[in-house]
Design a protein around this motif. Structure first.
Motif, PDB file in Angstrom:
ATOM      1  N   PRO A 153       0.794  -1.236   0.000  1.00  7.57           N
ATOM      2  CA  PRO A 153       0.000   0.000   0.000  1.00  7.57           C
ATOM      3  C   PRO A 153       0.827   1.287   0.000  1.00  7.57           C
ATOM      4  O   PRO A 153       0.436   2.265  -0.663  1.00  7.57           O
ATOM      5  CB  PRO A 153      -0.839  -0.129   1.273  1.00  7.57           C
ATOM      6  CG  PRO A 153      -0.994  -1.604   1.468  1.00  7.57           C
ATOM      7  CD  PRO A 153       0.307  -2.201   1.021  1.00  7.57           C
ATOM      8  N   HIS A 154       1.960   1.340   0.718  1.00  5.67           N
ATOM      9  CA  HIS A 154       2.682   2.604   0.822  1.00  5.67           C
ATOM     10  C   HIS A 154       3.409   2.987  -0.472  1.00  5.67           C
ATOM     11  O   HIS A 154       3.923   4.104  -0.581  1.00  5.67           O
ATOM     12  CB  HIS A 154       3.671   2.570   2.001  1.00  5.67           C
ATOM     13  CG  HIS A 154       4.879   1.703   1.793  1.00  5.67           C
ATOM     14  ND1 HIS A 154       4.822   0.332   1.847  1.00  5.67           N
ATOM     15  CD2 HIS A 154       6.177   2.023   1.554  1.00  5.67           C
ATOM     16  CE1 HIS A 154       6.030  -0.175   1.654  1.00  5.67           C
ATOM     17  NE2 HIS A 154       6.865   0.829   1.470  1.00  5.67           N
ATOM     18  N   LEU A 155       3.436   2.083  -1.465  1.00  6.31           N
ATOM     19  CA  LEU A 155       4.075   2.384  -2.743  1.00  6.31           C
ATOM     20  C   LEU A 155       3.078   2.421  -3.900  1.00  6.31           C
ATOM     21  O   LEU A 155       3.440   2.798  -5.012  1.00  6.31           O
ATOM     22  CB  LEU A 155       5.150   1.332  -3.050  1.00  6.31           C
ATOM     23  CG  LEU A 155       6.291   1.211  -2.042  1.00  6.31           C
ATOM     24  CD1 LEU A 155       7.153   0.007  -2.382  1.00  6.31           C
ATOM     25  CD2 LEU A 155       7.133   2.483  -2.018  1.00  6.31           C
ATOM     26  N   ALA A 156       1.835   2.026  -3.634  1.00  3.76           N
ATOM     27  CA  ALA A 156       0.869   1.823  -4.709  1.00  3.76           C
ATOM     28  C   ALA A 156       0.560   3.097  -5.483  1.00  3.76           C
ATOM     29  O   ALA A 156       0.247   3.039  -6.679  1.00  3.76           O
ATOM     30  CB  ALA A 156      -0.420   1.236  -4.141  1.00  3.76           C
ATOM     31  N   GLU A 157       0.649   4.273  -4.845  1.00  2.00           N
ATOM     32  CA  GLU A 157       0.327   5.503  -5.572  1.00  2.00           C
ATOM     33  C   GLU A 157       1.430   5.873  -6.565  1.00  2.00           C
ATOM     34  O   GLU A 157       1.207   6.682  -7.469  1.00  2.00           O
ATOM     35  CB  GLU A 157       0.097   6.657  -4.599  1.00  2.00           C
ATOM     36  CG  GLU A 157       1.321   7.085  -3.829  1.00  2.00           C
ATOM     37  CD  GLU A 157       1.033   8.289  -2.934  1.00  2.00           C
ATOM     38  OE1 GLU A 157       2.011   8.881  -2.454  1.00  2.00           O
ATOM     39  OE2 GLU A 157      -0.159   8.618  -2.741  1.00  2.00           O
ATOM     40  N   ILE A 158       2.606   5.269  -6.416  1.00  2.00           N
ATOM     41  CA  ILE A 158       3.700   5.548  -7.341  1.00  2.00           C
ATOM     42  C   ILE A 158       3.671   4.572  -8.514  1.00  2.00           C
ATOM     43  O   ILE A 158       3.794   4.963  -9.675  1.00  2.00           O
ATOM     44  CB  ILE A 158       5.056   5.460  -6.615  1.00  2.00           C
ATOM     45  CG1 ILE A 158       5.108   6.482  -5.490  1.00  2.00           C
ATOM     46  CG2 ILE A 158       6.210   5.688  -7.600  1.00  2.00           C
ATOM     47  CD1 ILE A 158       6.343   6.389  -4.625  1.00  2.00           C
ATOM     48  N   HIS A 159       3.506   3.284  -8.194  1.00  2.00           N
ATOM     49  CA  HIS A 159       3.433   2.265  -9.245  1.00  2.00           C
ATOM     50  C   HIS A 159       2.692   1.063  -8.700  1.00  2.00           C
ATOM     51  O   HIS A 159       2.736   0.794  -7.490  1.00  2.00           O
ATOM     52  CB  HIS A 159       4.845   1.865  -9.711  1.00  2.00           C
ATOM     53  CG  HIS A 159       4.876   1.279 -11.083  1.00  2.00           C
ATOM     54  ND1 HIS A 159       4.744  -0.065 -11.320  1.00  2.00           N
ATOM     55  CD2 HIS A 159       5.022   1.860 -12.300  1.00  2.00           C
ATOM     56  CE1 HIS A 159       4.810  -0.298 -12.628  1.00  2.00           C
ATOM     57  NE2 HIS A 159       4.980   0.863 -13.247  1.00  2.00           N
ATOM     58  N   ASP A 160       2.005   0.333  -9.577  1.00  2.00           N
ATOM     59  CA  ASP A 160       1.154  -0.762  -9.101  1.00  2.00           C
ATOM     60  C   ASP A 160       1.856  -2.108  -9.026  1.00  2.00           C
ATOM     61  O   ASP A 160       1.323  -3.056  -8.456  1.00  2.00           O
ATOM     62  CB  ASP A 160      -0.103  -0.887  -9.971  1.00  2.00           C
ATOM     63  CG  ASP A 160       0.225  -1.208 -11.420  1.00  2.00           C
ATOM     64  OD1 ASP A 160       1.366  -0.975 -11.853  1.00  2.00           O
ATOM     65  OD2 ASP A 160      -0.676  -1.701 -12.134  1.00  2.00           O
ATOM     66  N   ARG A 161       3.085  -2.226  -9.606  1.00  3.45           N
ATOM     67  CA  ARG A 161       3.804  -3.489  -9.590  1.00  3.45           C
ATOM     68  C   ARG A 161       5.242  -3.257  -9.153  1.00  3.45           C
ATOM     69  O   ARG A 161       5.799  -2.165  -9.317  1.00  3.45           O
ATOM     70  CB  ARG A 161       3.830  -4.154 -10.972  1.00  3.45           C
ATOM     71  CG  ARG A 161       2.511  -4.276 -11.679  1.00  3.45           C
ATOM     72  CD  ARG A 161       1.606  -5.310 -11.079  1.00  3.45           C
ATOM     73  NE  ARG A 161       2.102  -6.674 -11.207  1.00  3.45           N
ATOM     74  CZ  ARG A 161       1.424  -7.742 -10.827  1.00  3.45           C
ATOM     75  NH1 ARG A 161       0.199  -7.610 -10.301  1.00  3.45           N
ATOM     76  NH2 ARG A 161       1.913  -8.952 -10.961  1.00  3.45           N
TER      77      ARG A 161
END
Length: 214
Positions: A153-161
């Motif tokens: 979740p803490h990286l999802a706004e930057i990239h989804d994979r």
């Protein structure tokens, strides 16, 4: 993706193999810190890869992406979804670790490149699946595809994979265990243990363009 020779800590193999680490440093010095890119018709770079050979981890130079009938595959092959391997674990019969110190992803829609990794200077391993291929010149070579999973979740706004990162405690199993749904599930659980350490920072030299080509 990048593998620099200035790494200060190696979290790659449970028992660090000095020959492999020295080989990586030598390769990185020759590469001069350039970004690793998929191999293809115009880019003939072979990137470092760790595989199990005769019961021991060994360093090889491999083609990033699959070769089919002597040509780069017409289908996307530089990455393989973890979900696909869970459904078809036979596609993970042969596996490897891709050593790296960071990797790059673009945040959309503003097209800002971000640099991902663990703590600064830490060398780590990305899960990969491999197969043999033949170059257009007829040379037999190892080809690899990096295994990708959904980002936490803490990286999802930057990239989804993101790549499936393999901690040292699971490296031997990833390289040697029989291919199965359980192995892929265990690799994802092991990778999740590193989630809190994964950092993402905008590239200081970002100008809306891709990182330097290898």
């Amino acid at each position: 993706m990048r593998c620099t020779g200035s790494f200060t800590d190696a979290e790659l193999l449970a028992e660090a193999d000095e020959a492999i680490l020295e080989g990586l440093r030598s390769w990185a010095d020759h590469n001069a810190g350039e970004t690793l890119r998929p191999t293809g018709k115009n880019l003939r770079n072979l990137n470092p890869l760790i595989m199990e050979v005769d019961g021991e981890p060994a360093l090889d130079a491999a083609w990033w992406g699959y070769l089919v009938d002597g040509q780069p595959a017409r289908f996307p092959s530089i990455n393989t979804r973890s979900e696909r391997l869970q459904d078809r674990p036979g596609n993970a019969r042969s596996r490897a670790l891709v050593p790296a110190t960071d990797w790059f992803e673009m945040q959309k829609p503003d097209r800002t490149w971000h640099e991902f990794g663990l703590e600064p200077g830490v060398l780590f391993g990305m899960a990969a699946v491999t197969q043999r291929g033949r170059t257009p010149e007829g040379e037999s070579v190892t080809c690899y595809s990096i295994v990708m999973r959904p980002t936490p979740p803490h990286l999802a706004e930057i990239h989804d994979r993101m790549p499936v990162l393999i901690p040292t405690s699971f490296a031997h199993d990833w390289l040697t265990a029989a291919a199965s749904r359980d192995l892929i599930d265990e690799a994802l659980l092991a990778a999740a243990s590193l989630d809190d350490r994964v950092r993402a920072t905008p590239r200081a030299d970002d100008k809306g363009t891709a990182p330097t080509l290898f």
